[in-house]
Design a protein around this motif. Structure first.
Motif, mmCIF file in Angstrom:
data_model
loop_
_atom_site.group_PDB
_atom_site.id
_atom_site.type_symbol
_atom_site.label_atom_id
_atom_site.label_comp_id
_atom_site.label_asym_id
_atom_site.label_seq_id
_atom_site.Cartn_x
_atom_site.Cartn_y
_atom_site.Cartn_z
ATOM 1 N N GLY A 1 -4.021 -23.212 37.555
ATOM 2 C CA GLY A 1 -4.923 -22.636 36.566
ATOM 3 C C GLY A 1 -4.913 -21.131 36.697
ATOM 4 O O GLY A 1 -4.395 -20.574 37.664
ATOM 5 N N LYS A 2 -5.499 -20.467 35.734
ATOM 6 C CA LYS A 2 -5.549 -19.011 35.771
ATOM 7 C C LYS A 2 -6.554 -18.576 36.828
ATOM 8 O O LYS A 2 -7.583 -19.209 37.026
ATOM 9 C CB LYS A 2 -5.911 -18.462 34.412
ATOM 10 N N PHE A 3 -6.225 -17.467 37.519
ATOM 11 C CA PHE A 3 -7.066 -16.969 38.606
ATOM 12 C C PHE A 3 -6.953 -15.453 38.635
ATOM 13 O O PHE A 3 -5.872 -14.900 38.464
ATOM 14 C CB PHE A 3 -6.582 -17.566 39.939
ATOM 15 N N VAL A 4 -8.082 -14.777 38.824
ATOM 16 C CA VAL A 4 -8.087 -13.322 38.914
ATOM 17 C C VAL A 4 -8.198 -12.931 40.373
ATOM 18 O O VAL A 4 -9.095 -13.386 41.089
ATOM 19 C CB VAL A 4 -9.260 -12.713 38.109
ATOM 20 N N PHE A 5 -7.277 -12.090 40.823
ATOM 21 C CA PHE A 5 -7.261 -11.634 42.203
ATOM 22 C C PHE A 5 -7.033 -10.129 42.208
ATOM 23 O O PHE A 5 -5.957 -9.660 41.845
ATOM 24 C CB PHE A 5 -6.150 -12.333 42.999
ATOM 25 N N GLY A 6 -8.082 -9.370 42.560
ATOM 26 C CA GLY A 6 -7.945 -7.916 42.648
ATOM 27 C C GLY A 6 -7.505 -7.265 41.354
ATOM 28 O O GLY A 6 -6.703 -6.349 41.365
ATOM 29 N N GLY A 7 -7.992 -7.737 40.233
ATOM 30 C CA GLY A 7 -7.610 -7.167 38.955
ATOM 31 C C GLY A 7 -6.309 -7.713 38.391
ATOM 32 O O GLY A 7 -5.858 -7.300 37.334
ATOM 33 N N GLN A 8 -5.689 -8.630 39.098
ATOM 34 C CA GLN A 8 -4.427 -9.222 38.655
ATOM 35 C C GLN A 8 -4.692 -10.658 38.206
ATOM 36 O O GLN A 8 -5.364 -11.422 38.893
ATOM 37 C CB GLN A 8 -3.429 -9.208 39.815
ATOM 38 N N LEU A 9 -4.194 -11.031 37.041
ATOM 39 C CA LEU A 9 -4.327 -12.397 36.538
ATOM 40 C C LEU A 9 -3.060 -13.167 36.875
ATOM 41 O O LEU A 9 -1.961 -12.753 36.512
ATOM 42 C CB LEU A 9 -4.555 -12.388 35.020
ATOM 43 N N VAL A 10 -3.233 -14.276 37.596
ATOM 44 C CA VAL A 10 -2.081 -15.108 37.952
ATOM 45 C C VAL A 10 -2.251 -16.475 37.288
ATOM 46 O O VAL A 10 -3.354 -16.897 36.967
ATOM 47 C CB VAL A 10 -1.926 -15.252 39.490
ATOM 48 N N ASP A 11 -1.132 -17.165 37.089
ATOM 49 C CA ASP A 11 -1.148 -18.460 36.415
ATOM 50 C C ASP A 11 -1.342 -19.633 37.367
ATOM 51 O O ASP A 11 -1.443 -20.767 36.928
ATOM 52 C CB ASP A 11 0.148 -18.657 35.628
ATOM 53 N N GLY A 12 -1.382 -19.377 38.647
ATOM 54 C CA GLY A 12 -1.579 -20.432 39.629
ATOM 55 C C GLY A 12 -1.425 -19.886 41.035
ATOM 56 O O GLY A 12 -0.980 -18.759 41.234
ATOM 57 N N ILE A 13 -1.808 -20.705 42.010
ATOM 58 C CA ILE A 13 -1.730 -20.294 43.411
ATOM 59 C C ILE A 13 -1.090 -21.410 44.213
ATOM 60 O O ILE A 13 -1.463 -22.583 44.071
ATOM 61 C CB ILE A 13 -3.125 -19.993 43.996
ATOM 62 N N ALA A 14 -0.141 -21.050 45.056
ATOM 63 C CA ALA A 14 0.416 -21.954 46.056
ATOM 64 C C ALA A 14 0.032 -21.377 47.411
ATOM 65 O O ALA A 14 0.463 -20.291 47.774
ATOM 66 C CB ALA A 14 1.931 -22.067 45.921
ATOM 67 N N SER A 15 -0.831 -22.083 48.126
ATOM 68 C CA SER A 15 -1.344 -21.590 49.404
ATOM 69 C C SER A 15 -0.782 -22.435 50.547
ATOM 70 O O SER A 15 -0.988 -23.647 50.584
ATOM 71 C CB SER A 15 -2.869 -21.652 49.405
ATOM 72 N N PHE A 16 -0.086 -21.792 51.458
ATOM 73 C CA PHE A 16 0.497 -22.444 52.626
ATOM 74 C C PHE A 16 -0.333 -22.074 53.845
ATOM 75 O O PHE A 16 -0.614 -20.891 54.064
ATOM 76 C CB PHE A 16 1.949 -21.997 52.819
ATOM 77 N N LYS A 17 -0.733 -23.080 54.624
ATOM 78 C CA LYS A 17 -1.539 -22.833 55.826
ATOM 79 C C LYS A 17 -0.791 -23.343 57.041
ATOM 80 O O LYS A 17 -0.295 -24.469 57.050
ATOM 81 C CB LYS A 17 -2.894 -23.521 55.723
ATOM 82 N N THR A 18 -0.729 -22.485 58.079
ATOM 83 C CA THR A 18 -0.091 -22.878 59.328
ATOM 84 C C THR A 18 -1.120 -23.550 60.228
ATOM 85 O O THR A 18 -2.308 -23.573 59.926
ATOM 86 C CB THR A 18 0.525 -21.650 60.028
ATOM 87 N N TYR A 19 -0.681 -24.079 61.347
ATOM 88 C CA TYR A 19 -1.556 -24.833 62.232
ATOM 89 C C TYR A 19 -2.666 -23.975 62.826
ATOM 90 O O TYR A 19 -3.804 -24.415 62.942
ATOM 91 C CB TYR A 19 -0.736 -25.504 63.353
#
Length: 148
Positions: free
Chosen positions: A31-49
């Motif tokens: 989905g659309k997301f605003v981050f620091g004034g930037q509009l992105v169409d999606g987020i892929a978040s990778f988390k390490t252990y």
């Protein structure tokens, strides 16, 4: 937008070269997301252990931001004005009159009634309703009231 342990990766190719055995969890937000004034169409978040981005070398342009994120649910104090304590001599000067983190869904109804008492402070107050529906749609409403 691609994140590794919360760090935005400017070069998305970095994640393709990252060791997959170091990744514990992958979250995708479509989905659309605003981050620091930037509009992105999606987020892929990778988390390490250990959430310490092992093996990732950061360049000089990387910026770190501290933020609180989602806060834990807590109870909100609101005085009880029943018949037994309506004559109290302690004034009520609250600015936030009511905080309800969850409003039960009214089946088939478009409105919900939420009773509240005003403070002893005279003046104009704004009633603001903000939230997210169960299907992820944002809601917002605002109305002003006058306390005499």
């Amino acid at each position: 937008m691609v994140l590794l342990d919360g760090i935005p990766l400017v070069d998305h190719e970095v994640i393709f070269k990252y060791d997959p055995l170091l990744v514990r969890q992958v979250d995708v937000y479509k989905g659309k997301f605003v981050f620091g004034g930037q509009l992105v169409d999606g987020i892929a978040s990778f988390k390490t252990y250990n959430l310490d981005y092992p093996g990732l070398s950061l360049d000089n342009t990387t910026q770190f931001f501290d933020y609180e994120g989602t806060l834990a649910k807590r109870s909100f104090y609101s005085p009880s004005y029943t018949e037994s304590n309506t004559n109290t001599r302690i004034p009520d000067y609250r600015h936030t009159l009511l905080w309800v983190p969850e409003i039960p869904k009214a089946d088939g109804q478009r409105t919900v009634s939420i009773p509240f008492t005003t403070s002893d402070m005279k003046g104009a107050f704004d009633i603001v309703v903000e939230g997210i529906t169960t299907d992820g749609k944002p809601i917002f409403g605002k109305v002003s009231i006058q306390v005499n």
